[in-house]
Motif scaffolding. Structure first.
Motif, mmCIF file in Angstrom:
data_model
loop_
_atom_site.group_PDB
_atom_site.id
_atom_site.type_symbol
_atom_site.label_atom_id
_atom_site.label_comp_id
_atom_site.label_asym_id
_atom_site.label_seq_id
_atom_site.Cartn_x
_atom_site.Cartn_y
_atom_site.Cartn_z
ATOM 1 N N VAL A 162 0.844 -1.205 0.000
ATOM 2 C CA VAL A 162 0.000 0.000 0.000
ATOM 3 C C VAL A 162 0.878 1.254 0.000
ATOM 4 C CG1 VAL A 162 -1.649 1.366 1.331
ATOM 5 C CG2 VAL A 162 -2.005 -1.093 1.074
ATOM 6 N N ALA A 163 1.918 1.238 0.847
ATOM 7 C CA ALA A 163 2.812 2.399 0.923
ATOM 8 C C ALA A 163 3.566 2.602 -0.385
ATOM 9 C CB ALA A 163 3.793 2.221 2.083
ATOM 10 N N VAL A 164 4.069 1.523 -0.980
ATOM 11 C CA VAL A 164 4.839 1.644 -2.224
ATOM 12 C C VAL A 164 3.972 2.161 -3.366
ATOM 13 C CG1 VAL A 164 6.042 0.330 -4.016
ATOM 14 C CG2 VAL A 164 6.574 -0.067 -1.611
ATOM 15 N N LEU A 165 2.801 1.553 -3.553
ATOM 16 C CA LEU A 165 1.917 2.004 -4.626
ATOM 17 C C LEU A 165 1.430 3.429 -4.374
ATOM 18 C CD1 LEU A 165 -0.300 -1.133 -5.397
ATOM 19 C CD2 LEU A 165 1.495 -0.154 -6.822
ATOM 20 N N GLY A 166 1.088 3.731 -3.120
ATOM 21 C CA GLY A 166 0.610 5.067 -2.794
ATOM 22 C C GLY A 166 1.659 6.134 -3.015
ATOM 23 N N VAL A 167 2.885 5.885 -2.549
ATOM 24 C CA VAL A 167 3.964 6.856 -2.718
ATOM 25 C C VAL A 167 4.314 7.013 -4.195
ATOM 26 C CG1 VAL A 167 6.431 7.211 -2.343
ATOM 27 C CG2 VAL A 167 4.959 6.663 -0.425
ATOM 28 N N THR A 168 4.317 5.919 -4.934
ATOM 29 C CA THR A 168 4.617 6.003 -6.368
ATOM 30 C C THR A 168 3.594 6.865 -7.090
ATOM 31 O OG1 THR A 168 5.624 3.794 -6.330
ATOM 32 C CG2 THR A 168 4.984 4.675 -8.474
ATOM 33 N N ALA A 169 2.313 6.608 -6.819
ATOM 34 C CA ALA A 169 1.256 7.394 -7.458
ATOM 35 C C ALA A 169 1.356 8.866 -7.079
ATOM 36 C CB ALA A 169 -0.117 6.837 -7.069
ATOM 37 N N CYS A 170 1.570 9.138 -5.791
ATOM 38 C CA CYS A 170 1.634 10.530 -5.327
ATOM 39 C C CYS A 170 2.881 11.239 -5.847
ATOM 40 C CB CYS A 170 1.589 10.573 -3.803
ATOM 41 S SG CYS A 170 -0.005 10.125 -3.089
ATOM 42 N N THR A 171 3.990 10.522 -5.961
ATOM 43 C CA THR A 171 5.218 11.119 -6.487
ATOM 44 C C THR A 171 5.031 11.528 -7.946
ATOM 45 O OG1 THR A 171 6.635 9.846 -4.993
ATOM 46 C CG2 THR A 171 7.655 10.706 -6.987
ATOM 47 N N LEU A 172 4.488 10.625 -8.743
ATOM 48 C CA LEU A 172 4.265 10.934 -10.159
ATOM 49 C C LEU A 172 3.271 12.080 -10.323
ATOM 50 C CD1 LEU A 172 4.117 7.275 -11.504
ATOM 51 C CD2 LEU A 172 5.925 8.948 -11.940
ATOM 52 N N CYS A 173 2.213 12.072 -9.526
ATOM 53 C CA CYS A 173 1.228 13.161 -9.606
ATOM 54 C C CYS A 173 1.819 14.480 -9.121
ATOM 55 C CB CYS A 173 -0.013 12.802 -8.793
ATOM 56 S SG CYS A 173 -1.007 11.461 -9.498
ATOM 57 N N GLY A 174 2.715 14.419 -8.128
ATOM 58 C CA GLY A 174 3.365 15.632 -7.651
ATOM 59 C C GLY A 174 4.262 16.249 -8.710
ATOM 60 N N ILE A 175 4.994 15.400 -9.440
ATOM 61 C CA ILE A 175 5.829 15.901 -10.536
ATOM 62 C C ILE A 175 4.952 16.497 -11.630
ATOM 63 C CG2 ILE A 175 7.440 15.217 -12.356
ATOM 64 C CD1 ILE A 175 8.510 13.076 -10.430
ATOM 65 N N ALA A 176 3.820 15.834 -11.906
ATOM 66 C CA ALA A 176 2.935 16.313 -12.970
ATOM 67 C C ALA A 176 2.283 17.645 -12.611
ATOM 68 C CB ALA A 176 1.866 15.261 -13.266
ATOM 69 N N ILE A 177 1.761 17.761 -11.380
ATOM 70 C CA ILE A 177 1.044 18.984 -11.011
ATOM 71 C C ILE A 177 1.993 20.175 -10.885
ATOM 72 C CG2 ILE A 177 1.189 18.835 -8.480
ATOM 73 C CD1 ILE A 177 -1.779 19.613 -8.398
ATOM 74 N N LEU A 256 -5.755 -2.147 -7.262
ATOM 75 C CA LEU A 256 -6.088 -1.801 -8.640
ATOM 76 C C LEU A 256 -6.126 -0.292 -8.845
ATOM 77 C CD1 LEU A 256 -7.010 -2.698 -11.459
ATOM 78 C CD2 LEU A 256 -9.362 -2.689 -10.604
ATOM 79 N N VAL A 257 -6.793 0.434 -7.937
ATOM 80 C CA VAL A 257 -6.916 1.886 -8.089
ATOM 81 C C VAL A 257 -5.555 2.563 -7.952
ATOM 82 C CG1 VAL A 257 -7.922 3.978 -7.118
ATOM 83 C CG2 VAL A 257 -9.315 1.912 -7.311
ATOM 84 N N LEU A 258 -4.766 2.145 -6.974
ATOM 85 C CA LEU A 258 -3.453 2.768 -6.795
ATOM 86 C C LEU A 258 -2.537 2.478 -7.982
ATOM 87 C CD1 LEU A 258 -2.741 2.179 -2.982
ATOM 88 C CD2 LEU A 258 -3.526 4.265 -4.115
ATOM 89 N N ALA A 259 -2.583 1.260 -8.508
ATOM 90 C CA ALA A 259 -1.781 0.935 -9.691
ATOM 91 C C ALA A 259 -2.237 1.752 -10.897
ATOM 92 C CB ALA A 259 -1.882 -0.560 -9.998
ATOM 93 N N LEU A 260 -3.548 1.943 -11.021
ATOM 94 C CA LEU A 260 -4.075 2.761 -12.122
ATOM 95 C C LEU A 260 -3.586 4.194 -12.003
ATOM 96 C CD1 LEU A 260 -5.928 2.969 -14.587
ATOM 97 C CD2 LEU A 260 -7.835 3.419 -13.033
ATOM 98 N N TRP A 261 -3.535 4.726 -10.776
ATOM 99 C CA TRP A 261 -3.050 6.086 -10.588
ATOM 100 C C TRP A 261 -1.555 6.199 -10.867
ATOM 101 C CZ3 TRP A 261 -4.597 10.843 -10.668
ATOM 102 C CH2 TRP A 261 -5.937 11.125 -10.478
ATOM 103 N N CYS A 262 -0.823 5.130 -10.667
ATOM 104 C CA CYS A 262 0.597 5.126 -11.046
ATOM 105 C C CYS A 262 0.725 5.310 -12.554
ATOM 106 C CB CYS A 262 1.269 3.825 -10.611
ATOM 107 S SG CYS A 262 1.478 3.642 -8.825
ATOM 108 N N LEU A 263 -0.110 4.618 -13.314
ATOM 109 C CA LEU A 263 -0.080 4.744 -14.770
ATOM 110 C C LEU A 263 -0.543 6.134 -15.211
ATOM 111 C CD1 LEU A 263 -1.525 1.252 -15.789
ATOM 112 C CD2 LEU A 263 0.875 1.973 -15.759
#
Length: 281
Positions: A162-177, A256-263
């Motif tokens: 949960v932590a790995v997928l969550g941090v990955t998604a948030c990191t990518l979204c942080g770079i994007a925003i 599934l949702v966290l992996a989708l947000w990573c993509l």
């Protein structure tokens, strides 16, 4: 008359060791961590905010929310998720525009260093600070609020993914925003309101099922709600899953949702990230 052929003279060396890509990434990560620690505001807000909020809410709400679960236990799981989001999404979304506005990213792009090394440095910083912050939160929660740590390897494994997928998604979204901010000063104005709204609607400060239905539906579109839900499966009793909106912790859907947000985050990074400000072209 015979001639002897002298062995070829090896090319002269400069005495410099060639640094591999892995070492470059580690050096960049160490530089990012050093810069983070030198910023008192970042350290206090990122590391101190979740702990301060735990102390405040634990002093105000000391009852139970059903199933023998204390509100402080429920709240702590949300603050762990918030801490991970803060160090990744919010921290990167604010600091990258500052570096872009100061021309730091433009200079990086002009060096022979592979561009991915800069991103790797950010990821290393997020991981190291995120682990340190989570460990600090757990230590405070165990020492002051009797939080029970996961008792089985399975729950620790759940905590990990949960932590790995969550941090990955948030990191990518942080770079994007970060690309939405036009100047260094506007980074905080763009990111902080988004972060705060997500915390309020994702079950961080309040029990998620007590929120209006429409708010729950909006929160379900974003990763923080699912990070909180996944962490509740780790730190709260199995029986509490019946009180979740879906009647269980739905760990499969969380993954599934966290992996989708990573993509989604990766796609946004590839299409929106800018090394220079718009005025630089």
């Amino acid at each position: 008359m015979t001639t002897t052929t002298k062995p070829a003279t090896p090319p002269a060396t400069t005495g410099r060791r060639r640094v591999g890509p892995g070492a470059l990434a580690l050096r960049q990560g160490r530089l990012e961590i050093t810069q983070f620690l030198r910023s008192r505001e970042s350290v206090v807000f990122t590391m101190g905010f979740p702990i301060i909020m735990i102390l405040i809410f634990a002093s105000i709400f000391d009852g139970t929310i059903g199933g023998g679960v204390k509100f402080t236990q429920y709240f702590i799981t949300g603050m762990i998720a918030t801490g991970l989001m803060t160090v990744s999404f919010q921290n990167l979304g604010i600091w990258i525009p500052i570096e872009r506005d100061r021309g730091v990213l433009k200079r990086y792009r002009g060096t022979p260093m592979p561009k991915w090394v800069w991103f790797a440095g950010k990821v290393i910083m997020v991981v190291v600070i995120g682990v340190a912050e989570t460990a600090l939160l757990l230590a405070v929660a165990v020492a002051l609020f009797d939080l029970d740590l996961p008792a089985t390897a399975g729950k620790w494994f759940t905590f990990g993914w949960v932590a790995v997928l969550g941090v990955t998604a948030c990191t990518l979204c942080g770079i994007a925003i970060s690309s939405l901010a036009r100047t260094a000063r506007s980074g905080s104005a763009v990111v902080t309101p988004v972060s705060l709204v997500l915390q309020f609607i994702s079950g961080v400060f309040f029990v998620f099922t007590d929120l209006p239905t429409w708010m729950q539906q909006v929160a379900a579109l974003f990763p923080l709600k699912w990070m909180c839900q996944g962490l509740r499966a780790v730190f709260l009793p199995e029986s509490f899953g019946a009180q979740e909106p879906g009647g269980s912790f739905e760990l499969g859907r969380v993954a599934l949702v966290l992996a989708l947000w990573c993509l989604i985050g990766l796609a946004l990074c590839l299409t929106t990230f800018r090394w220079t400000t718009k005025r630089d072209g």
